[in-house]
Write a protein that holds these residues in place. Structure first.
Motif: not given
Ligand code: SAM
Ligand code: TMP
Ligand code: ZN
Length: 408
Positions: A47-55, A227-230
């Motif tokens: 998970a990204c610690s900035s935008c929270h996108m899990v990838q 994450s989608v909003r960001e």
């Protein structure tokens, strides 16, 4: 020294939380005798610690997954066929009522959604890189472009066809690591009042149900409203609506619009608040998910080993892409499960990727029934259990493994 993993959305730091080790391409069903030439890649998620996108932390080259022989057919489930027809009709009665409306679908597969649009006479275009399924769609009278959608392709479509009122993508956007290129393309292609609507497995449902088998090569992103909003914001788009869907084990349909063009619905604020309250984006939540995955792995292996030792006959049902992760991660091969039944012609006669269990046609089920069946297509449980009620009537038992291992 650990290597820094860069977020594919915002360049921030990605913290890994589950590692599935070496995994095969989930839809690369193996011709018997060709087991040695399989491609494997390291499957791990963070998970990204900035935008929270899990990838995923590593991508599989797109041509290895989506090509002429891509076997997945969207029309394979009756309940899903109804879902696509309802979705198409809802677009036709809302966003596509203007003068000469235009809809573009990314990943139209065999055309199951666009056929309703084509019948209504509305201008449409499917963009589908997998040649075999694109041909099936074209055979139904649907306009299809055989391409990977990205910024340059979007520009050409806009040049040739003009702006789109709706761009739609189901179970496709989460498959595309180069999401920035796709969103720039969508932003250019959309009309001023257009919308980009996409639906994909929802991180909240994956965590709630511990449905770890949603994690495989094709599923690069695991979206949440946060994450989608960001991600939208970074591309001058705005998240204006969300709708939870019961399909494929729990999805969300997101609607993006050019920033400032529409007022976000209350549902957006509602889902954001729900995610904040449940701690969905907190590292501790994702670490705990990883621990539950290991519990399921141990329980499922123990159950199947015991059943084999007791002389029980075990088959599996549904050679899903998801099953690559559960079979390979749990070490389930033909020694524990004799075969997988599946209705998809291109999967039959082949072996499951990595785990090498033979895939057989659905009419092999019941001839005679096994004692136990591992339901790999658990997202179609209702449809399959209704169709196969003779199995339980004959004393058979289903094995499911999300949210935990159960025999019923
Ligand atoms: N929309 C269908 C559904 O929901 O059943 C198909 C989903 S299937 C899992 C994903 C599809 O996306 C595949 O048919 C694949 O070929 C297609 N795809 C992959 N990358 C793509 C891209 N860059 N542009 C358009 N389609 C893509
Ligand atoms: P999916 O989970 O990606 O939709 O894949 C479902 C798989 O299960 C696909 O290979 C088709 C198979 N299937 C059956 O064999 N019988 C069924 O009744 C259904 C609904 C799916
Ligand atoms: Zn990020």
């Amino acid at each position: 020294m650990t290597t820094r993993i860069f977020c594919r959305v915002c360049d921030g730091d990605v913290e890994e939380f589950v590692d599935f080790g070496r995994q095969p391409v989930s839809n690369a069903f193996v011709v018997p005798g060709e087991e040695d030439s399989e491609y494997f890649f390291p499957l791990a998620v963070g998970a990204c610690s900035s935008c929270h996108m899990v990838q995923l932390v590593e991508e599989v080259p797109r041509e290895r997954m989506f090509h002429q022989d891509y076997p997945y057919l969207s029309s394979g489930s009756v309940l899903m066929r109804n879902h696509w027809e309802r979705t198409a009709k809802s677009f036709l009665s809302t966003e596509l009522t203007g003068d000469d409306p235009f809809v573009v679908e990314l990943g139209c597969n065999d055309g199951v959604l666009l056929e309703t649009i084509a019948h209504s006479g509305v201008r449409h275009l499917g963009v589908e890189p997998s040649g075999g399924v694109a041909d099936i769609a074209a055979g139904k009278g649907i306009r299809v472009r055989k391409d990977f959608f990205e910024e340059s392709v979007a520009a050409r479509i806009r040049e040739q066809e003009g702006p789109a009122d709706v761009v739609f993508a189901a179970n496709t956007l989460c498959h595309i690591p180069y999401i920035g290129s796709v969103l720039r393309g969508v932003r250019d292609l959309l009309s001023e009042n257009g919308v980009f609507v996409f639906e994909d497995p929802y991180l909240g449902d994956i965590v709630d149900r511990t449905s770890f088998d949603q994690i495989y090569d094709e599923h690069f992103y695991f979206f949440s409203a946060h994450s989608v909003r960001e991600t939208a914001r970074l591309h001058s788009l705005e998240l204006v609506d969300v709708e939870r869907l019961p399909v494929h084990g729990g999805e969300v349909r997101y609607t993006l619009a050019p920033a400032g063009s529409r007022t976000p619905s209350e549902a957006v604020a509602g889902l954001l608040a729900e995610e904040a309250a449940s701690g969905l984006t907190l590292p501790a939540t994702l670490t705990a998910f990883g621990e539950r995955v290991e519990r399921i792995r141990a329980d499922l292996r123990a159950l199947l080993t015991r059943l084999r030792d007791e002389g029980s006959r075990v088959m599996a049902y549904g050679a899903t892409a998801k099953s690559a992760t559960v079979l390979n991660h749990c070490g389930i091969g033909p020694d524990l499960v004799e075969c997988v039944v599946d209705t998809t012609p291109a999967k039959q006669g082949r072996l499951t990727p990595g785990s090498h269990i033979p895939v057989v046609p659905a009419d092999r089920f019941g001839a005679p029934y096994p004692d136990h069946v591992l339901l790999l297509a658990w997202n179609h449980a209702e449809e399959i259990m209704a169709k196969e009620e003779g199995f339980r009537a004959a004393g058979g038992q289903w094995i499911t493994y999300v949210p935990e291992v159960r025999v019923t």
